[in-house]
Design a protein around this motif. Sequence first.
Motif, PDB file in Angstrom:
ATOM      1  N   ASP A   1       3.876  -5.061 -24.864  1.00 57.20           N
ATOM      2  CA  ASP A   1       2.668  -4.816 -23.968  1.00 57.20           C
ATOM      3  C   ASP A   1       1.653  -4.031 -24.715  1.00 57.20           C
ATOM      4  N   GLU A   2       0.731  -4.761 -25.253  1.00 54.32           N
ATOM      5  CA  GLU A   2      -0.370  -4.069 -26.060  1.00 54.32           C
ATOM      6  C   GLU A   2       0.328  -2.920 -27.353  1.00 54.32           C
ATOM      7  N   PRO A   3       1.122  -3.590 -28.122  1.00 53.89           N
ATOM      8  CA  PRO A   3       1.814  -2.724 -28.716  1.00 53.89           C
ATOM      9  C   PRO A   3       0.836  -2.078 -29.847  1.00 53.89           C
TER      10      PRO A   3
ATOM     11  N   VAL B   1      -2.757  -7.487  -4.277  1.00 53.45           N
ATOM     12  CA  VAL B   1      -2.315  -8.787  -4.755  1.00 53.45           C
ATOM     13  C   VAL B   1      -2.417  -8.689  -6.275  1.00 53.45           C
ATOM     14  N   ALA B   2      -1.284  -8.800  -7.206  1.00 56.84           N
ATOM     15  CA  ALA B   2      -1.511  -8.721  -8.759  1.00 56.84           C
ATOM     16  C   ALA B   2      -1.615 -10.068  -9.308  1.00 56.84           C
ATOM     17  N   LEU B   3      -0.690 -10.799  -8.863  1.00 57.93           N
ATOM     18  CA  LEU B   3      -0.410 -12.465  -9.357  1.00 57.93           C
ATOM     19  C   LEU B   3      -0.435 -13.248  -8.167  1.00 57.93           C
TER      20      LEU B   3
ATOM     21  N   GLY C   1      -6.182 -11.159 -20.849  1.00 56.54           N
ATOM     22  CA  GLY C   1      -6.912 -11.201 -19.476  1.00 56.54           C
ATOM     23  C   GLY C   1      -7.673 -10.264 -19.291  1.00 56.54           C
ATOM     24  N   PRO C   2      -8.527 -10.019 -18.381  1.00 54.90           N
ATOM     25  CA  PRO C   2      -9.247  -8.857 -18.209  1.00 54.90           C
ATOM     26  C   PRO C   2      -8.263  -7.560 -17.462  1.00 54.90           C
ATOM     27  N   SER C   3      -8.637  -6.374 -17.692  1.00 54.55           N
ATOM     28  CA  SER C   3      -7.963  -5.209 -17.549  1.00 54.55           C
ATOM     29  C   SER C   3      -7.487  -5.125 -15.975  1.00 54.55           C
ATOM     30  N   GLY C   4      -6.337  -4.968 -15.593  1.00 56.40           N
ATOM     31  CA  GLY C   4      -5.856  -4.939 -14.352  1.00 56.40           C
ATOM     32  C   GLY C   4      -5.603  -6.369 -13.628  1.00 56.40           C
ATOM     33  N   CYS C   5      -5.522  -7.480 -14.429  1.00 58.54           N
ATOM     34  CA  CYS C   5      -5.346  -8.897 -13.724  1.00 58.54           C
ATOM     35  C   CYS C   5      -3.844  -8.899 -13.700  1.00 58.54           C
ATOM     36  N   GLY C   6      -2.966  -8.121 -14.080  1.00 58.16           N
ATOM     37  CA  GLY C   6      -1.543  -8.488 -13.850  1.00 58.16           C
ATOM     38  C   GLY C   6      -0.761  -8.971 -15.186  1.00 58.16           C
ATOM     39  N   LYS C   7      -1.435  -8.643 -16.321  1.00 59.26           N
ATOM     40  CA  LYS C   7      -0.570  -8.872 -17.596  1.00 59.26           C
ATOM     41  C   LYS C   7       0.877  -7.812 -17.723  1.00 59.26           C
ATOM     42  N   SER C   8       0.510  -7.002 -17.245  1.00 58.39           N
ATOM     43  CA  SER C   8       1.751  -5.932 -17.395  1.00 58.39           C
ATOM     44  C   SER C   8       2.974  -6.338 -16.314  1.00 58.39           C
ATOM     45  N   THR C   9       2.226  -6.735 -15.144  1.00 58.60           N
ATOM     46  CA  THR C   9       3.102  -7.044 -14.231  1.00 58.60           C
ATOM     47  C   THR C   9       3.748  -8.510 -14.799  1.00 58.60           C
ATOM     48  N   VAL C  10       3.280  -9.379 -15.310  1.00 56.82           N
ATOM     49  CA  VAL C  10       4.054 -10.350 -15.554  1.00 56.82           C
ATOM     50  C   VAL C  10       5.251 -10.076 -16.715  1.00 56.82           C
TER      51      VAL C  10
ATOM     52  N   ALA D   1       0.837  -1.326   0.083  1.00 54.17           N
ATOM     53  CA  ALA D   1      -0.014   0.074  -0.152  1.00 54.17           C
ATOM     54  C   ALA D   1       0.916   1.374   0.007  1.00 54.17           C
ATOM     55  N   GLN D   2       0.301   2.175  -0.620  1.00 52.98           N
ATOM     56  CA  GLN D   2       1.291   3.572  -0.506  1.00 52.98           C
ATOM     57  C   GLN D   2       1.057   4.479   0.502  1.00 52.98           C
ATOM     58  N   SER D   3      -0.125   3.962   1.274  1.00 49.77           N
ATOM     59  CA  SER D   3      -0.479   4.853   2.213  1.00 49.77           C
ATOM     60  C   SER D   3      -1.149   4.054   3.260  1.00 49.77           C
TER      61      SER D   3
ATOM     62  N   THR E   1      -2.164  -8.561 -25.309  1.00 56.86           N
ATOM     63  CA  THR E   1      -3.106  -7.899 -26.008  1.00 56.86           C
ATOM     64  C   THR E   1      -4.593  -8.093 -25.331  1.00 56.86           C
ATOM     65  N   HIS E   2      -5.227  -7.290 -25.627  1.00 54.13           N
ATOM     66  CA  HIS E   2      -6.726  -7.402 -25.351  1.00 54.13           C
ATOM     67  C   HIS E   2      -7.639  -7.926 -26.365  1.00 54.13           C
ATOM     68  N   ASP E   3      -7.038  -8.131 -27.466  1.00 54.25           N
ATOM     69  CA  ASP E   3      -7.728  -8.522 -28.672  1.00 54.25           C
ATOM     70  C   ASP E   3      -7.483  -9.983 -29.059  1.00 54.25           C
TER      71      ASP E   3
HETATM   72  N1  LIG Z   1       4.374  -0.670  -9.529  1.00 49.65           N
HETATM   73  C1  LIG Z   1       3.017  -0.859  -9.048  1.00 49.65           C
HETATM   74  N2  LIG Z   1       2.779  -0.195  -7.793  1.00 49.65           N
HETATM   75  C2  LIG Z   1       1.552  -0.577  -7.239  1.00 49.65           C
HETATM   76  N3  LIG Z   1       0.518  -1.365  -7.840  1.00 49.65           N
HETATM   77  C3  LIG Z   1       0.849  -1.813  -9.042  1.00 49.65           C
HETATM   78  C4  LIG Z   1       2.062  -1.501  -9.690  1.00 49.65           C
HETATM   79  N4  LIG Z   1       1.963  -2.118 -11.112  1.00 49.65           N
HETATM   80  C5  LIG Z   1       0.790  -2.618 -10.892  1.00 49.65           C
HETATM   81  N5  LIG Z   1       0.010  -2.509  -9.785  1.00 49.65           N
HETATM   82  C6  LIG Z   1      -1.271  -2.925  -9.650  1.00 49.65           C
HETATM   83  O1  LIG Z   1      -1.313  -4.351  -9.902  1.00 49.65           O
HETATM   84  C7  LIG Z   1      -2.473  -4.644 -10.687  1.00 49.65           C
HETATM   85  C8  LIG Z   1      -2.271  -5.313 -11.870  1.00 49.65           C
HETATM   86  O2  LIG Z   1      -1.875  -4.264 -12.746  1.00 49.65           O
HETATM   87  P1  LIG Z   1      -1.379  -4.427 -14.184  1.00 49.65           P
HETATM   88  O3  LIG Z   1      -0.840  -3.146 -14.774  1.00 49.65           O
HETATM   89  O4  LIG Z   1      -0.065  -5.667 -14.246  1.00 49.65           O
HETATM   90  O5  LIG Z   1      -2.684  -5.155 -15.007  1.00 49.65           O
HETATM   91  P2  LIG Z   1      -3.024  -5.319 -16.626  1.00 49.65           P
HETATM   92  O6  LIG Z   1      -3.437  -6.717 -16.656  1.00 49.65           O
HETATM   93  O7  LIG Z   1      -1.680  -5.188 -17.371  1.00 49.65           O
HETATM   94  O8  LIG Z   1      -4.041  -4.168 -16.692  1.00 49.65           O
HETATM   95  P3  LIG Z   1      -4.387  -3.437 -18.228  1.00 49.65           P
HETATM   96  O9  LIG Z   1      -5.149  -4.527 -19.168  1.00 49.65           O
HETATM   97  O10 LIG Z   1      -5.342  -2.428 -17.733  1.00 49.65           O
HETATM   98  O11 LIG Z   1      -3.203  -2.918 -18.794  1.00 49.65           O
HETATM   99  C9  LIG Z   1      -3.324  -3.497 -10.832  1.00 49.65           C
HETATM  100  O12 LIG Z   1      -4.133  -3.470  -9.593  1.00 49.65           O
HETATM  101  C10 LIG Z   1      -2.361  -2.170 -10.583  1.00 49.65           C
HETATM  102  O13 LIG Z   1      -2.821  -1.102  -9.770  1.00 49.65           O
END
Ligand SMILES: Nc1ncnc2c1ncn2[C@@H]1O[C@H](COP(=O)(O)OP(=O)(O)OP(=O)(O)O)[C@@H](O)[C@H]1O
Length: 262
Positions: free
Chosen positions: A163-165, A25-27, A44-53, A16-18, A196-198
């Motif tokens: 990442d969704e280029p 929990v992203a993944l 995967g759905p928006s916010g599911c952690g794809k970019s985190t992977v 948490a930031q504050s 990709t979302h597509d």
């Molecule tokens: N550096 C970070 N610090 C804090 N939270 C983060 C960070 N990076 C991602 N998150 C959180 O982790 C979760 C997953 O984010 P992520 O960007 O991986 O999703 P995504 O599947 O790529 O979404 P989208 O399809 O919208 O791009 C989100 O709730 C996001 O807010």
Amino acid sequence: MRSTIELINVSQEFAAQSSAQKSTVALASVNMHIDKKEIVALVGPSGCGKSTVLNIIAGFVRPTSGQVLFDGSVLSGIGPERLVVFQTPALFPWQTVRDNVTFGPRMRGVAIAEYQPLAERIIADVGLTDFQYHYPYQLSGGMRQRTQIARALVNKPEVLLLDEPFGALDAQTRLEMQEMLLGIWERYQATILFITHDVEEALFLSDRMYVLSARPGRVQREIKVPFERPRRYSLFGDEAFARLKAEILAMLHGKPDAEHAA
Ligand SMILES: Nc1ncnc2c1ncn2[C@@H]1O[C@H](COP(=O)(O)OP(=O)(O)OP(=O)(O)O)[C@@H](O)[C@H]1O
Ligand SMILES: [Mg+2]
């Protein structure tokens, strides 16, 4: 075949930031692999952690738990063998296409005689020879994305992480870019992870797909994409293609296919 990249029970929790916020929990216990010369799509759905992977594989983010292996060794940090192409091209506005593309080798002190021929070939392969002395503001969105891809390729990465280029591009440009990417993949033999979302784009490009669940992201399903290469747009009209697409869409929207179709 040994995987180039392997994620073993990878979990990611962002603090948490504050004190008013909760941690995220992203993944949760993600297992996946990307084999050499494979194109793997991640949906995967928006916010599911794809970019985190992708950020974990790029080495920007260290997973909270689990292991990430690259060529069998534990991955540590960023490296020129794994390069990222973002949705929004990050180009230097004051440099021409050509200078943007050669930025990496120039910074590493590679001799001009060594990088120049490769840069020229890559600029031609992404279709930018006539625009190589243009500045980013003089380019279309698709051309900027081509520049970004060329800039990564000139470093001879083993793995391209996209990442969704093509997410911000119009449908027609998107198709051209998909075709260009397949050409690049054949010529440069890169291993590619593609977010990709597509679903159609994922099916058209990839050898395998991972479908992630809503956050916390887990691998909901791994799909071997059965269509032969080289692939043509006529595939979009193929019955098996349409069926698989519908099945994946139903999965993403959390409904059984029959209910979805009704
Ligand atoms: N550096 C970070 N610090 C804090 N939270 C983060 C960070 N990076 C991602 N998150 C959180 O982790 C979760 C997953 O984010 P992520 O960007 O991986 O999703 P995504 O599947 O790529 O979404 P989208 O399809 O919208 O791009 C989100 O709730 C996001 O807010
Ligand atoms: Mg994302």
